[in-house]
Design a protein around this motif. Structure first.
Motif, PDB file in Angstrom:
ATOM      1  N   ILE A  62       0.839  -1.194   0.000  1.00 14.05           N
ATOM      2  CA  ILE A  62       0.000   0.000   0.000  1.00 14.05           C
ATOM      3  C   ILE A  62       0.876   1.247   0.000  1.00 14.05           C
ATOM      4  CG2 ILE A  62      -1.759   1.281   1.280  1.00 14.05           C
ATOM      5  CD1 ILE A  62      -2.778  -1.338   2.389  1.00 14.05           C
ATOM      6  N   GLN A  63       1.902   1.235   0.855  1.00 17.06           N
ATOM      7  CA  GLN A  63       2.795   2.383   0.931  1.00 17.06           C
ATOM      8  C   GLN A  63       3.514   2.613  -0.397  1.00 17.06           C
ATOM      9  OE1 GLN A  63       6.377   2.315   1.131  1.00 17.06           O
ATOM     10  NE2 GLN A  63       6.709   4.445   1.688  1.00 17.06           N
ATOM     11  N   GLN A  96       2.447   1.817  -3.387  1.00 13.79           N
ATOM     12  CA  GLN A  96       1.513   2.340  -4.393  1.00 13.79           C
ATOM     13  C   GLN A  96       1.234   3.825  -4.141  1.00 13.79           C
ATOM     14  OE1 GLN A  96       0.916   0.553  -7.004  1.00 13.79           O
ATOM     15  NE2 GLN A  96       1.969  -1.153  -6.023  1.00 13.79           N
ATOM     16  N   THR A 101      -8.735   6.239  -3.126  1.00 14.12           N
ATOM     17  CA  THR A 101      -8.854   4.786  -2.956  1.00 14.12           C
ATOM     18  C   THR A 101      -9.775   4.437  -1.803  1.00 14.12           C
ATOM     19  OG1 THR A 101      -6.590   4.570  -3.783  1.00 14.12           O
ATOM     20  CG2 THR A 101      -7.540   2.666  -2.691  1.00 14.12           C
ATOM     21  N   THR A 102      -9.564   5.074  -0.673  1.00 18.25           N
ATOM     22  CA  THR A 102     -10.388   4.788   0.494  1.00 18.25           C
ATOM     23  C   THR A 102     -11.848   5.124   0.228  1.00 18.25           C
ATOM     24  OG1 THR A 102      -8.512   5.312   1.927  1.00 18.25           O
ATOM     25  CG2 THR A 102     -10.677   5.229   2.957  1.00 18.25           C
ATOM     26  N   MET A 132      -3.913  -0.936  -4.985  1.00 21.18           N
ATOM     27  CA  MET A 132      -3.940  -0.452  -3.603  1.00 21.18           C
ATOM     28  C   MET A 132      -5.319  -0.674  -2.989  1.00 21.18           C
ATOM     29  SD  MET A 132      -2.790   3.243  -2.066  1.00 21.18           S
ATOM     30  CE  MET A 132      -3.574   4.151  -3.380  1.00 21.18           C
ATOM     31  N   PHE A 148      -5.563  -4.349  -2.035  1.00 25.50           N
ATOM     32  CA  PHE A 148      -4.749  -4.619  -0.846  1.00 25.50           C
ATOM     33  C   PHE A 148      -5.464  -4.161   0.416  1.00 25.50           C
ATOM     34  CE2 PHE A 148      -0.845  -4.274  -3.710  1.00 25.50           C
ATOM     35  CZ  PHE A 148      -0.654  -5.654  -3.745  1.00 25.50           C
ATOM     36  N   MET A 149      -6.016  -2.942   0.376  1.00 27.75           N
ATOM     37  CA  MET A 149      -6.725  -2.426   1.542  1.00 27.75           C
ATOM     38  C   MET A 149      -7.966  -3.258   1.834  1.00 27.75           C
ATOM     39  SD  MET A 149      -6.295   1.618   0.592  1.00 27.75           S
ATOM     40  CE  MET A 149      -7.317   2.253   1.898  1.00 27.75           C
ATOM     41  N   GLY A 197      -4.991   2.180   5.441  1.00 29.19           N
ATOM     42  CA  GLY A 197      -4.569   3.228   4.526  1.00 29.19           C
ATOM     43  C   GLY A 197      -3.934   4.399   5.248  1.00 29.19           C
TER      44      GLY A 197
END
Length: 507
Positions: free
Chosen positions: A130-131, A133, A162-163, A337, A340-341, A377
């Motif tokens: 995540i970091q 990306q 993304t979130t 990302m 992944f989250m 995130g």
């Protein structure tokens, strides 16, 4: 970015509950197990085209040349393995109502705490992605806007966009955004594959003439470069071991499994495995253009080499074209990302927080998963600002560490004799070996990928303990369970009605 959020939110319109709230955990985390071949194809292809495709692949091509081809090799081999493994995992999860690898581990060994432990371990290995990306998108956006958008703001935009749609729309939203992303990726990489060689060299013939005459070491293993990180040892042994290790690992990667479990049928996964390798052809473009940049922008060192492709783009194309390519690259960070989250949230909501009684109900599991998505995130974003090198360093061990889950999951689902004690002993030995080798600078070791060495140790320990120890009942209290409740099977074409009836009875 606005269009991305809108598309992600529209994905759940009319799905589950009043107002299209997205339904329960299964709808949010695995798309209600209803995604067809096209959506599964773009979703899983999206995981293969991350910011690495535009930055890392070009940077490796620029620095080392031929060794970067391992990416195409392992992904193509991984799809072949997935042709067999994907339907097995899909069937096992569907029969027992599972939504991820931690669920599968808990069910297979009958220990909820083991699923929680695997969730924590997998989170440690996934957070660096995540970091990375976030960092990749920041670099892309800042570069293609000619510095108008700062790195700091680009990092925040990546997190917020993304979130925003993951929390609301889950896997289905990621699949819809993948359609937009893939259309842009195919168009932009297809254009660059023709434009850059013609513009700078007059064609591919002239480019390859210069490479063979002036940079021949870039075209053979072990490639160019040496020294730090063992990069002078990227020879045949490293290439072969990395290809095999990653091909096996990618099929049990939590994000890959999320794609598997979102499929409507096992046949959709088989068709997907046949179609996906064709997408890998596009990966040759950034690799080759990274080598072309050797002659156009020589002298890039360190992290600057990752900008090899974009320096060609920014220097020769009008601003609007740079913007389109930048959006494609930015979405190549956002989609993976998001997945992944999503899987981190699902693992924690289902396997960790569900152990707390107040969070054990289905709707609360979904809420807990969404909260964890935001938390994961946020942690990655804060670390990007405050200590970027910490998670980047962890990323060195991420893929090789994730590989150590393979015996516990895959071997355990096809071999009844593998007990919980054997699987845990093997996992502990494998993680210890890979961390020891990587963090002492011994990767590769003896010319072989350190993760493969650790996996061999992992298997040896697990098999030894399994054969020497007693056969367990595979239940939490030692009760005996039938094979069909413990082991996975390959659902043959035509078995879908049988699977549906089993789900209906147990549902």
């Amino acid at each position: 970015m606005v269009a991305t959020v809108a598309l992600g939110l529209l994905a759940v319109r009319g799905r589950g509950g009043r107002g299209g709230g997205g339904g329960g955990l299964a709808e949010w985390s695995v798309g209600g197990r209803s995604l067809g071949t096209v959506f599964i194809w773009v979703l899983m292809a999206g995981e293969g085209y991350t910011s690495f495709s535009y930055l890392g692949a070009a940077g490796w091509g620029y620095n080392y040349g031929a060794p970067v081809m391992y990416v195409v090799a392992y992904m193509s081999c991984g799809y072949a393995v997935g042709y067999v493994v994907g339907p097995m995992l899909w069937d096992y999860a569907r029969r027992h109502g599972l939504v991820g690898i931690t669920d599968m581990v808990s069910h297979r060994y009958g220990r909820p705490w083991l699923g929680a432990a695997v969730a924590v371990l997998a989170t440690v290995f996934l957070l660096p992605y995540i970091q990375l990306q976030i960092t990749g998108m920041g670099v892309v956006v800042s570069t293609v806007t000619y510095g108008a958008v700062s790195l700091e703001w680009a990092y925040f935009i990546a997190f917020a966009v993304t979130t925003g749609f993951v929390v609301v729309s889950g896997l289905r939203g990621s699949a819809w955004v993948s359609v937009l992303k893939d259309a842009l990726v195919i168009c932009t990489l297809g254009f660059l594959a023709v434009y850059v060689p013609q513009h700078y060299f007059g064609g591919y013939g002239e480019l390859f003439d210069r490479l063979t005459a002036e940079r021949p070491q870039w075209l053979t293993l072990p490639g160019a470069g040496s020294g730090e990180g063992g990069r002078g040892e990227l020879g045949v042994g490293w290439f072969a071991s990395t290809t095999v290790l990653n091909a096996l690992t990618v099929v049990i990667f939590p994000t890959t499994v999320a794609g598997y479990l979102g499929a409507r049928s096992a046949d959709a996964l088989r068709r997907n495995a046949i179609l996906l390798p064709a997408y890998n052809v596009l990966l040759f473009v950034p690799m080759l253009l990274g080598m072309a940049a050797l002659f156009v922008v020589p002298g890039l060192v360190g992290a600057e080499s990752n900008l090899a492709l974009f320096k060609l783009v920014v220097d020769s194309l009008p601003a609007w074209a740079v913007g389109v390519i930048g959006v494609a690259a930015a979405l190549s960070s956002i989609v993976p990302m998001a997945v992944f989250m999503l899987v981190i949230g699902t693992m924690w909501g289902r396997s960790v927080l569900s152990l707390v009684p107040r969070w054990s109900s289905g709707e609360r599991q979904k809420l807990a998963s969404q909260v964890v998505v935001v938390a994961a995130g946020t942690i990655a974003l804060v670390m990007t600002y405050t200590a970027p090198n910490t998670l980047v360093r962890l990323s060195l061990v991420s893929y090789e560490g994730m590989a150590q889950l393979m015996p516990m999951l895959l071997l355990g689902l096809v071999w009844r004799r593998l007990t919980m004690v054997a699987a845990v002993c093997g996992l502990a030995a494998g993680v210890a070996v890979v961390c020891g080798l990587v963090f002492t600078g011994n990767d590769p070791v003896w010319g072989v990928n350190a993760g493969m060495v650790a996996l061999v140790v992992n298997l040896a320990v697990a098999l030894t303990v399994a054969w020497l120890g007693p056969l367990e009942g595979d239940g939490g209290a030692g009760e005996w369970r039938p094979d069909e409740d413990v082991l996975a099977r390959d659902p043959l074409p035509g078995d879908q009605n049988e699977v549906s009836s089993v789900v209906g009875v147990r549902g």
